[in-house]
Design an enzyme around this catalytic site. Structure first.
Site, mmCIF file in Angstrom:
data_model
loop_
_atom_site.group_PDB
_atom_site.id
_atom_site.type_symbol
_atom_site.label_atom_id
_atom_site.label_comp_id
_atom_site.label_asym_id
_atom_site.label_seq_id
_atom_site.Cartn_x
_atom_site.Cartn_y
_atom_site.Cartn_z
ATOM 1 N NE ARG A 75 -23.830 26.437 28.750
ATOM 2 C CZ ARG A 75 -22.507 26.526 28.663
ATOM 3 N NH1 ARG A 75 -21.833 27.183 29.584
ATOM 4 N NH2 ARG A 75 -21.859 25.977 27.659
ATOM 5 C CD GLN A 107 -12.688 24.183 20.911
ATOM 6 O OE1 GLN A 107 -12.564 25.234 21.503
ATOM 7 N NE2 GLN A 107 -12.579 24.094 19.601
ATOM 8 C CG ASN A 108 -19.174 21.882 20.269
ATOM 9 O OD1 ASN A 108 -18.661 22.977 20.478
ATOM 10 N ND2 ASN A 108 -19.394 21.422 19.050
ATOM 11 C CB VAL A 109 -20.265 21.167 27.192
ATOM 12 C CG1 VAL A 109 -18.811 21.567 27.428
ATOM 13 C CG2 VAL A 109 -21.163 22.403 27.119
ATOM 14 C CG HIS A 127 -13.749 22.641 26.621
ATOM 15 N ND1 HIS A 127 -13.872 23.614 25.654
ATOM 16 C CD2 HIS A 127 -12.411 22.536 26.858
ATOM 17 C CE1 HIS A 127 -12.668 24.075 25.332
ATOM 18 N NE2 HIS A 127 -11.768 23.434 26.039
ATOM 19 C CB CYS A 135 -17.628 14.067 43.848
ATOM 20 S SG CYS A 135 -17.461 14.552 45.579
ATOM 21 C CB CYS A 172 -18.736 11.243 49.468
ATOM 22 S SG CYS A 172 -18.748 12.887 48.710
ATOM 23 C CB THR A 212 -13.237 25.779 16.835
ATOM 24 O OG1 THR A 212 -12.540 26.372 17.938
ATOM 25 C CG2 THR A 212 -12.321 24.851 16.098
HETATM 26 ZN ZN LIG Z 1 -18.107 12.557 46.519
#
Ligand SMILES: [Zn+2]
Length: 276
Positions: A75, A107-109, A127, A135, A172, A212
């Protein structure tokens, strides 16, 4: 648009109330990005075909993290080759004109609004964004760009060791996850602007809804909050939908049937009185 509708939005523009724009898949479709909720989002793993609503879940990410990442990197590739259209550009000019009175809730990524030039502080990506990760253990709320070493995938390519090495939390070292609101997760303020979207909605004098159909929770709440506070709702869509009905039933609201790439530049012209 009728004369009185034009006058109405010009009066709002001349006032001090907030101008909020809520966008969905329709504006990106005009840049060639398919809606991944439909057949374009189907994903085959071995002999099994998964629907987007199954793939885009934290449950699936825990079971098959490589496959979920592959799907998102595919995507990402589709979104990365698309370019903003005149509808996106009209919203950039709208932000420049109205400054702090303007908020864009999307709402579009695909990140197209930011690439077009809208500013991050005034663009609520409710979104998430397909070019970012965070993480998977939530050790920090920090969001990171997906490293450049991680290349987009076509449907046949697998994740490489280099990909796996880079798709880690810089803090991490645990696996990173796509910075996307998954179907089995809830909105929150930090990542998805939940409360700030509702707060803006309460102060909104004019809400422009673009492309939308109101299938998701927060956009519906935003529109209903504006409705309750007697803001004017204008719906821009190529076809009738629940938001066009809401716009027509709101005080002085109305709907415009047409493509956002032509309607938004025209609306911009009216809102700014041709002074741009
Ligand atoms: Zn992390």
């Amino acid at each position: 648009m009728r004369k009185e509708q034009q006058r109405l939005v010009q009066d709002i523009a001349a006032g001090a109330g907030k101008i909020t724009v809520l966008t969905g898949a329709g504006i990106s479709a005009e840049s060639g990005i398919p809606t991944f909720r439909g057949p374009e989002g189907y994903w085959t793993v071995g002999s099994k075909v998964y629907q987007p609503q199954e793939m885009a879940t934290f449950h699936m990410f825990c079971q098959m993290p490589d496959e979920v990442w592959k799907w998102y990197l595919y995507r990402m590739g589709v979104c990365g080759t698309a370019t903003p259209n005149s509808g996106h550009l009209a919203l950039v000019a709208m932000e420049h004109f109205f400054g702090d009175r303007f908020t864009l809730i999307t709402q579009n990524v695909d990140g197209l609004h930011l690439r077009a030039g809208n500013s991050l502080p005034r663009t609520y990506q409710i979104h998430g964004n397909v070019f970012h990760m965070r993480c998977s253990l939530e050790c920090t709320e920090q969001v990171y760009p997906i490293p450049e070493a991680v290349l987009p995938k076509n449907k046949e390519e697998s994740l490489t060791d280099t990909d796996r090495e880079h798709l880690r939390c810089p803090n991490c070292g645990a696996r990173s996850r796509p910075h996307i609101l998954l179907f089995d997760e809830s909105y929150n303020e930090h990542h998805y602007h939940f409360y700030s979207s509702l707060s803006v909605a309460r102060q909104t004098a004019l809400l422009i809804i673009v492309g939308t159909a109101g299938a998701t929770n927060l956009p519906n709440q935003v529109a209903r909050e504006v409705y309750r506070n007697n803001g004017v709702i204008v719906d821009v869509n190529i076809e009738a939908n629940t938001f066009s009905q809401l716009a027509q039933s709101s005080q002085h609201g109305f709907s415009i049937t047409g493509s956002s790439s032509t309607v938004l530049p025209a609306l911009l012209e009216i809102l700014t009185g041709g002074t741009l």
